[in-house]
Design an enzyme around this catalytic site. Structure first.
Site, PDB file in Angstrom:
ATOM      1  N   LEU A 165       0.767  -1.243  -0.062  1.00 60.92           N
ATOM      2  CA  LEU A 165       0.040   0.084  -0.222  1.00 60.92           C
ATOM      3  C   LEU A 165       0.909   1.199  -0.132  1.00 60.92           C
ATOM      4  O   LEU A 165       0.290   2.292  -0.294  1.00 60.92           O
ATOM      5  CB  LEU A 165      -0.903  -0.165   1.088  1.00 60.92           C
ATOM      6  CG  LEU A 165      -2.013  -1.145   1.250  1.00 60.92           C
ATOM      7  CD1 LEU A 165      -2.772  -1.155   2.499  1.00 60.92           C
ATOM      8  CD2 LEU A 165      -2.571  -1.124  -0.018  1.00 60.92           C
ATOM      9  N   HIS A 219       8.336  -4.478   7.350  1.00 56.32           N
ATOM     10  CA  HIS A 219       7.819  -3.048   7.537  1.00 56.32           C
ATOM     11  C   HIS A 219       8.269  -2.644   9.158  1.00 56.32           C
ATOM     12  O   HIS A 219       8.838  -1.417   9.196  1.00 56.32           O
ATOM     13  CB  HIS A 219       6.311  -2.735   7.568  1.00 56.32           C
ATOM     14  CG  HIS A 219       5.906  -2.622   5.965  1.00 56.32           C
ATOM     15  ND1 HIS A 219       6.230  -1.478   5.257  1.00 56.32           N
ATOM     16  CD2 HIS A 219       4.781  -3.103   5.245  1.00 56.32           C
ATOM     17  CE1 HIS A 219       5.699  -1.706   4.090  1.00 56.32           C
ATOM     18  NE2 HIS A 219       4.904  -2.462   4.142  1.00 56.32           N
TER      19      HIS A 219
HETATM   20  O1  K2U Z   1       1.576  -3.876   4.092  1.00 54.42           O
HETATM   21  C1  K2U Z   1       0.978  -3.535   3.015  1.00 54.42           C
HETATM   22  O2  K2U Z   1       1.430  -2.815   2.244  1.00 54.42           O
HETATM   23  C2  K2U Z   1      -0.248  -4.452   2.780  1.00 54.42           C
HETATM   24  C3  K2U Z   1      -0.157  -5.388   1.787  1.00 54.42           C
HETATM   25  C4  K2U Z   1       0.256  -6.659   2.467  1.00 54.42           C
HETATM   26  C5  K2U Z   1       0.307  -7.959   1.525  1.00 54.42           C
HETATM   27  C6  K2U Z   1       1.669  -7.764   0.703  1.00 54.42           C
HETATM   28  C7  K2U Z   1       1.899  -8.814   0.095  1.00 54.42           C
HETATM   29  C8  K2U Z   1       1.188 -10.015  -0.157  1.00 54.42           C
HETATM   30  C9  K2U Z   1       0.144 -10.145   0.874  1.00 54.42           C
HETATM   31  C10 K2U Z   1      -0.060  -8.833   1.647  1.00 54.42           C
HETATM   32  C11 K2U Z   1      -1.345  -5.153   0.923  1.00 54.42           C
HETATM   33  O3  K2U Z   1      -2.487  -5.992   1.483  1.00 54.42           O
HETATM   34  S1  K2U Z   1      -0.904  -5.155  -0.765  1.00 54.42           S
HETATM   35  C12 K2U Z   1      -2.486  -5.517  -1.763  1.00 54.42           C
HETATM   36  C13 K2U Z   1      -2.788  -7.013  -1.541  1.00 54.42           C
HETATM   37  C14 K2U Z   1      -4.028  -7.562  -1.369  1.00 54.42           C
HETATM   38  C15 K2U Z   1      -4.178  -8.888  -1.558  1.00 54.42           C
HETATM   39  C16 K2U Z   1      -3.355  -9.718  -1.729  1.00 54.42           C
HETATM   40  C17 K2U Z   1      -1.970  -9.309  -1.966  1.00 54.42           C
HETATM   41  C18 K2U Z   1      -1.871  -7.768  -1.837  1.00 54.42           C
HETATM   42 ZN    ZN Z   2       3.790  -3.229   2.613  1.00 47.33          ZN
END
Ligand code: K2U
Ligand code: ZN
Length: 180
Positions: A104, A149
């Protein structure tokens, strides 16, 4: 699991976007779970669901505290909110898994990242209770992405330098254009 109501009304907080140096900070342990932490958690869920995303680390809304929210539920309208306070990976499988990750804080950029397929994570829940879970699948990928993060690490740090430098250059140019 119903989350306790926050101290004040929930807020969608602005996301910190690459190349903001805030994303490179190492987040501090939470210690005691204060009303401010409960409001932060409520705002993180509000922000995460609005994005939408399946995970969020507090640093992505500018708060350098070791707090993570995740909801990997796939069913429409079904929510499975999880809070990880001071999470720590205590075991990782030898087996690896490649996932097309996004972030994000790095909108509309995706890249394949290889991570351990399963992890065991120790953390405290919103009530301060010590927990330990074993995660696989999307939850395993997401919790590793979020704990990165908390240590100032981004998923682009796991791809080639060439690709990483290109992405940072693109987002730096966009930030300069937006500031003008
Ligand atoms: O930390 C973040 O930016 C949230 C990410 C978390 C994520 C990253 C990689 C793989 C899984 C989760 C966001 O949710 S990115 C959007 C997303 C949505 C569904 C699946 C993968 C990524
Ligand atoms: Zn992230």
């Amino acid at each position: 699991m119903a989350l306790p109501s926050p101290v004040s009304a929930m807020t969608i907080r602005p996301l910190v976007i690459l190349p903001d140096a805030v994303l490179r900070r190492t987040s501090e342990p939470v210690g005691s779970i204060t009303p401010e932490i409960r409001t932060l958690v409520a705002d993180m869920f509000e922000t995460m669901y609005d994005a939408p995303g399946v995970g969020l680390a507090a640093i992505q809304v500018g708060v350098a505290k070791r707090v993570v929210t995740i909801d990997t539920s796939k069913e429409e309208g079904v929510r499975e909110p999880r809070v990880f306070i001071d999470p720590e990976i205590v075991w990782s499988s030898e087996e690896k898994r490649v996932y097309d990750e996004g972030c994000l804080s790095i909108p509309e950029y995706y890249a394949e990242v290889e991570r351990p397929d399963r992890v065991r994570v120790k953390f405290r829940d919103i009530e301060g209770r010590e927990q330990e879970i074993e995660a696989d699948g999307l939850l395993a990928t997401c919790i590793q992405h979020e704990i990165d993060h908390l240590n100032g690490v981004l998923f682009i740090d796991h791809i080639s330098k060439l690709k990483r430098d290109r992405v940072i250059k693109r987002f730096t140019k966009a930030a300069k254009r937006d500031a003008a």
